[in-house]
Scaffold this motif. Structure first.
Motif, PDB file in Angstrom:
ATOM      1  N   UNK A   7     -71.121  47.852 -16.072  1.00 19.34           N
ATOM      2  CA  UNK A   7     -71.130  46.583 -15.356  1.00 19.34           C
ATOM      3  C   UNK A   7     -72.536  45.998 -15.450  1.00 19.34           C
ATOM      4  N   UNK A   8     -72.595  44.675 -15.432  1.00 22.14           N
ATOM      5  CA  UNK A   8     -73.892  44.025 -15.499  1.00 22.14           C
ATOM      6  C   UNK A   8     -73.930  42.710 -14.749  1.00 22.14           C
ATOM      7  N   UNK A   9     -72.820  41.926 -14.819  1.00 19.93           N
ATOM      8  CA  UNK A   9     -72.739  40.632 -14.142  1.00 19.93           C
ATOM      9  C   UNK A   9     -71.432  40.573 -13.369  1.00 19.93           C
ATOM     10  N   UNK A  10     -71.289  39.560 -12.511  1.00 13.54           N
ATOM     11  CA  UNK A  10     -70.208  39.583 -11.538  1.00 13.54           C
ATOM     12  C   UNK A  10     -68.804  39.667 -12.144  1.00 13.54           C
ATOM     13  N   UNK A  11     -68.479  39.020 -13.258  1.00  9.75           N
ATOM     14  CA  UNK A  11     -67.119  39.206 -13.788  1.00  9.75           C
ATOM     15  C   UNK A  11     -66.830  40.650 -14.202  1.00  9.75           C
ATOM     16  N   UNK A  12     -67.877  41.402 -14.572  1.00 10.59           N
ATOM     17  CA  UNK A  12     -67.662  42.788 -14.975  1.00 10.59           C
ATOM     18  C   UNK A  12     -67.091  43.629 -13.847  1.00 10.59           C
ATOM     19  N   UNK A  13     -67.525  43.371 -12.614  1.00 14.50           N
ATOM     20  CA  UNK A  13     -67.048  44.150 -11.473  1.00 14.50           C
ATOM     21  C   UNK A  13     -65.552  43.923 -11.261  1.00 14.50           C
ATOM     22  N   UNK A  14     -65.114  42.677 -11.457  1.00 14.91           N
ATOM     23  CA  UNK A  14     -63.701  42.339 -11.273  1.00 14.91           C
ATOM     24  C   UNK A  14     -62.835  43.134 -12.242  1.00 14.91           C
ATOM     25  N   UNK A  15     -63.360  43.417 -13.421  1.00 12.30           N
ATOM     26  CA  UNK A  15     -62.600  44.094 -14.466  1.00 12.30           C
ATOM     27  C   UNK A  15     -62.748  45.618 -14.397  1.00 12.30           C
ATOM     28  N   UNK A  16     -63.931  46.091 -14.055  1.00 10.21           N
ATOM     29  CA  UNK A  16     -64.166  47.535 -14.032  1.00 10.21           C
ATOM     30  C   UNK A  16     -63.531  48.190 -12.807  1.00 10.21           C
ATOM     31  N   UNK A 169     -52.732  43.124 -22.025  1.00 13.71           N
ATOM     32  CA  UNK A 169     -52.768  42.200 -20.904  1.00 13.71           C
ATOM     33  C   UNK A 169     -54.182  42.006 -20.384  1.00 13.71           C
ATOM     34  N   UNK A 170     -54.287  41.443 -19.206  1.00 13.40           N
ATOM     35  CA  UNK A 170     -55.571  40.968 -18.681  1.00 13.40           C
ATOM     36  C   UNK A 170     -55.974  41.759 -17.449  1.00 13.40           C
ATOM     37  N   UNK A 171     -57.005  42.589 -17.593  1.00 14.32           N
ATOM     38  CA  UNK A 171     -57.403  43.452 -16.480  1.00 14.32           C
ATOM     39  C   UNK A 171     -57.993  42.646 -15.316  1.00 14.32           C
ATOM     40  N   UNK A 172     -58.529  41.453 -15.592  1.00  9.82           N
ATOM     41  CA  UNK A 172     -59.022  40.614 -14.499  1.00  9.82           C
ATOM     42  C   UNK A 172     -57.887  40.234 -13.550  1.00  9.82           C
ATOM     43  N   UNK A 286     -63.436  33.312 -17.108  1.00  3.51           N
ATOM     44  CA  UNK A 286     -62.568  33.988 -16.165  1.00  3.51           C
ATOM     45  C   UNK A 286     -61.813  33.055 -15.241  1.00  3.51           C
ATOM     46  N   UNK A 287     -62.453  31.979 -14.830  1.00  4.55           N
ATOM     47  CA  UNK A 287     -61.796  31.024 -13.934  1.00  4.55           C
ATOM     48  C   UNK A 287     -60.616  30.358 -14.641  1.00  4.55           C
ATOM     49  N   UNK A 288     -60.733  30.128 -15.950  1.00  2.70           N
ATOM     50  CA  UNK A 288     -59.591  29.583 -16.701  1.00  2.70           C
ATOM     51  C   UNK A 288     -58.379  30.508 -16.571  1.00  2.70           C
ATOM     52  N   UNK A 289     -58.624  31.818 -16.627  1.00  2.00           N
ATOM     53  CA  UNK A 289     -57.542  32.794 -16.539  1.00  2.00           C
ATOM     54  C   UNK A 289     -56.974  32.882 -15.121  1.00  2.00           C
ATOM     55  N   UNK A 290     -57.851  32.907 -14.151  1.00  2.00           N
ATOM     56  CA  UNK A 290     -57.398  33.039 -12.760  1.00  2.00           C
ATOM     57  C   UNK A 290     -56.594  31.821 -12.322  1.00  2.00           C
ATOM     58  N   UNK A 291     -57.044  30.631 -12.697  1.00  3.98           N
ATOM     59  CA  UNK A 291     -56.284  29.438 -12.332  1.00  3.98           C
ATOM     60  C   UNK A 291     -54.932  29.410 -13.027  1.00  3.98           C
ATOM     61  N   UNK A 292     -54.875  29.915 -14.260  1.00  4.70           N
ATOM     62  CA  UNK A 292     -53.587  29.998 -14.958  1.00  4.70           C
ATOM     63  C   UNK A 292     -52.622  30.884 -14.183  1.00  4.70           C
ATOM     64  N   UNK A 293     -53.082  32.043 -13.754  1.00  6.63           N
ATOM     65  CA  UNK A 293     -52.202  32.950 -12.998  1.00  6.63           C
ATOM     66  C   UNK A 293     -51.782  32.336 -11.662  1.00  6.63           C
ATOM     67  N   UNK A 294     -52.722  31.641 -11.008  1.00  5.00           N
ATOM     68  CA  UNK A 294     -52.442  31.054  -9.693  1.00  5.00           C
ATOM     69  C   UNK A 294     -51.703  29.725  -9.792  1.00  5.00           C
ATOM     70  N   UNK A 295     -51.513  29.203 -11.017  1.00  8.10           N
ATOM     71  CA  UNK A 295     -50.850  27.918 -11.257  1.00  8.10           C
ATOM     72  C   UNK A 295     -51.620  26.752 -10.623  1.00  8.10           C
ATOM     73  N   UNK A 306     -62.300  30.239 -25.762  1.00 11.96           N
ATOM     74  CA  UNK A 306     -61.883  31.468 -26.416  1.00 11.96           C
ATOM     75  C   UNK A 306     -60.582  32.002 -25.824  1.00 11.96           C
ATOM     76  N   UNK A 307     -60.033  31.307 -24.851  1.00 11.06           N
ATOM     77  CA  UNK A 307     -58.815  31.730 -24.164  1.00 11.06           C
ATOM     78  C   UNK A 307     -57.717  30.670 -24.336  1.00 11.06           C
ATOM     79  N   UNK A 308     -57.205  30.493 -25.553  1.00 11.08           N
ATOM     80  CA  UNK A 308     -56.236  29.418 -25.803  1.00 11.08           C
ATOM     81  C   UNK A 308     -54.943  29.564 -25.019  1.00 11.08           C
ATOM     82  N   UNK A 309     -54.617  30.772 -24.593  1.00  7.41           N
ATOM     83  CA  UNK A 309     -53.376  30.954 -23.847  1.00  7.41           C
ATOM     84  C   UNK A 309     -53.405  30.200 -22.520  1.00  7.41           C
TER      85      UNK A 309
END
Length: 364
Positions: A7-16, A169-172, A286-295, A306-309
């Motif tokens: 871990x090094x920066x805040x998004x890393x903690x969400x994933x680790x 899949x997406x560990x975040x 990461x926010x692009x991914x989280x908003x996608x999941x939350x609609x 880098x996250x075309x999905x």
């Protein structure tokens, strides 16, 4: 089997955090956490250890602030004795930050297998430091865990052996699934005097948006345009705040009506604000991914992603020309109800860490 997760920066903690828990479910796996200290202040790292109930890191490298080159050199020097002492079977790196590529390089140089979580993502823009980090890390990795099919396609195109590529899949999203109810129970929105689905949430920290006076001037215009439509909630990244002050622009932002400037938030508080926003504007991956999941509708203030999905399947749209006026027009459409509701991408189900742990456990 011994695994060191970086871990090094805040998004890393969400994933680790979910990875560490998944590894501990296997009696054969010894899981340890290494914190490089790339984000060393409490608001950017300590709060995440607390909210995710992570143990204190087994090793803290305490790298110095500075350029990516200087930080890479510092990590290489300080991670080497950790590798020599721990003799791990795997080093697991996540995402695309300096700590990711530097620890992958150090591990590879010492003959330690590297697993890269969030492999294969490509924006096509090598001017982005994250893009360079992704390419370097993927070239070194022995296992590449991918969040979306486009990532698999990218890796195959780059000549990565098919047996190294694992679509998991997406560990975040694992953390989002686990902590969503806890975040929803907070009163963050009410504490700011706001109403759910009646405000815009804004985050900006990318160098091309916040490291120059021209970029910051665009940011101020985006805030002005949004504030004319809805209240704006803006947790200000330390990098962004420092540059606004340096260029003498912070006062203009702080006095803007209908704008709530906040210190960086904990994970739970930020998710609470995100889930209840009418619109999110960001330059974060990461926010692009989280908003996608939350609609939740999202405008990404970047020329590429880098996250075309998140665009093809989710709720994200690019403001590719980086024009505040374009962002304002797109936001007005969304706030008028003309937006895509999106759908959850395949395998974004909260079980990605379990799949990763199972795959790694198969290796001796």
């Amino acid at each position: 089997m011994k695994i060191l997760s970086i871990v090094g920066v805040r998004p890393n903690f969400v994933k680790v955090a979910p990875l560490h828990r998944a590894f501990l479910a296997y009696p054969s796996i010894e899981s340890k956490i290494i914190h490089t200290g790339q984000h060393h202040d409490a608001v950017m790292s300590d709060v995440f250890f607390d909210q995710f109930h992570l143990p204190q890191p087994d090793h803290y490298l305490n790298i110095q602030s500075g350029s990516a080159t200087r930080q890479t050199a510092d990590i290489l020097e300080k991670f080497e004795p950790v590798l020599q002492r721990e003799q791990p079977d795997w080093v697991v790196v996540v995402g695309d930050v300096t700590s990711t590529q530097a620890c992958a390089l150090a591990a590879s140089q010492h003959g330690v297998r590297v697993a890269h979580v969030e492999a294969g993502l490509r924006s096509g823009d090598r001017q982005m430091p994250e893009e360079r980090n992704r390419i370097v890390t993927d070239a070194l990795a022995d296992l590449l865990f991918v969040t979306e099919k486009a990532g698999c396609d990218n890796l195959r195109r780059e000549g990565v052996a098919a047996d190294k590529i694992k679509l998991v899949g997406n560990v975040m999203i694992d953390s989002l699934v686990q902590y969503r109810a806890k975040a929803s129970a907070l009163n963050t929105v009410e504490a700011l005097g706001l109403t759910a689905k009646e405000y815009v949430l804004l985050t900006m920290h990318r160098p091309f948006n916040v490291d120059t006076e021209a970029g910051l001037s665009r940011l101020l215009q985006v805030v002005k345009n949004m504030a004319a439509l809805r209240p704006v909630v803006f947790p200000v990244h330390p990098r962004t705040r420092a540059n606004l002050i340096q260029f003498g622009l912070f006062g203009a932002l702080a006095t803007r009506l209908n704008v709530h400037l906040l210190e960086p938030l904990g994970y739970l508080e930020f998710i609470n604000l995100m889930e209840n926003a009418a619109l999110v504007i960001t330059d974060s991956g990461g926010v692009q991914e989280e908003t996608t999941y939350l609609r939740v509708p999202c405008l990404t203030f970047r020329p590429s992603t880098e996250r075309p999905i998140t665009i093809d399947c989710g709720t994200n749209q690019l403001v590719a020309d980086l024009s505040p006026d374009t962002a304002g027009q797109m936001a007005a459409e969304i706030l008028a109800g003309r937006t895509n509701t999106g759908k959850t991408p395949p395998l974004w189900d909260g079980k990605t860490a379990e799949r990763i742990a199972h795959i790694i456990s198969q290796f001796s």
